[in-house]
Enzyme design. Sequence first.
Site, mmCIF file in Angstrom:
data_model
loop_
_atom_site.group_PDB
_atom_site.id
_atom_site.type_symbol
_atom_site.label_atom_id
_atom_site.label_comp_id
_atom_site.label_asym_id
_atom_site.label_seq_id
_atom_site.Cartn_x
_atom_site.Cartn_y
_atom_site.Cartn_z
ATOM 1 N N CYS A 15 6.314 33.522 -0.989
ATOM 2 C CA CYS A 15 5.199 32.613 -1.442
ATOM 3 C C CYS A 15 4.380 31.769 -0.909
ATOM 4 O O CYS A 15 4.990 30.924 -0.233
ATOM 5 C CB CYS A 15 5.610 32.193 -2.966
ATOM 6 N N THR A 73 1.547 30.477 -2.308
ATOM 7 C CA THR A 73 0.462 29.663 -3.113
ATOM 8 C C THR A 73 0.320 28.405 -2.798
ATOM 9 O O THR A 73 -1.062 27.847 -2.964
ATOM 10 C CB THR A 73 1.134 30.024 -4.787
#
Length: 361
Positions: free
Chosen positions: A185, A187
């Site tokens: 990830c 993000t």
Amino acid sequence: MKIYEQTELDFKDVLVKPKRSFINSRSEVEITREYKFKWCPRKIVGTGIISANMATVGTFEVAKHMMQNKMFCCLHKHYPVEDLIKFITENDCRDYVFLSMGLRDEDYAKIEKILTEYPDKCRNICIDVPNAYIPRVKELVIKMREKFPDILLMVGNAVTAELVEDLILSGADIVKCGIGSGSACITRRITGVGRPQLSTIFECADTAHGIGGMICSDGGVVYIGDICKAFGAGADFVMMGGFYAGCNEAAGDIIERTYLTDQIDPETGNRMTTVKQFKVFYGMSSEYAQNKHYHGMPKYRASEGRVVEVPLKGPIDKMNQDILGGLRSYMTYIGARRLKDVSKCTTFYRVNTQLNTVFGD
């Protein structure tokens, strides 16, 4: 604008204090617990390890191995309904398998068909949305609880007490907690949003348990000891994706890479080579995943996942043996005879360094 001044903690920021106990052997501890839920009337006895609903580890093959150890698998949401039906009718998936869904109408139709036409096969549902703070998530939780009141319902992802409380009171049994902590990830790089995983567990577990709910720590596990720390901080379940990526049973294309070694070929005088094998592992919010499962990346969003090559790790059964063995050892160090007692027996030291890395990790 507001700043929280208190330092937030991740797994790497703490170690666990050992305590005197009356446990003489790792074999004496009980690594399963009976789960009783706020809304779902069923009880499940299991070890709260879950393979994530990512395309390479939330698979049928992985699920079969997880179930053998009373561990859980959250199947990814891209299987056709016919494949899901075939799997749940041929295997006992009632306790240890979750079916995943997003916010799309086709996801709901798929899950509705299974729950309606095969009511005794699998009633564990995971609503998987990276950002559970949007209104449609809570609306779907309410809809699912009203339509299917007896399901075991997990929903995520969140990192704050307020949303955990709201989702549980709206019908969720388990809230999946963690934003930006997964190995695939990005993000936090793209949006700047997230929260260190250990502090997330502390706050969210305390709130969930106060109203009869549970949480699943999702992401952030680098070492088996991090799984132990998650349970110690109050997590009821611990979900992992990258940790299982690279196992023989995980999906993903196998790639071979050739590397030079320090050894010299005596005949040619050249450095010798070695071949290493890797498996492709990717985040479900990556451009790679969008192209593979959704026919391309929408223009209104950016990629929030990465594609990595994970070295082959061997059989998943060996991985699970190591995980459960580490958990048993952890419990003997802190004097916890039952998995359910782990958080009561855990005391953390805040540290600057947790590992001696002179020879690498």
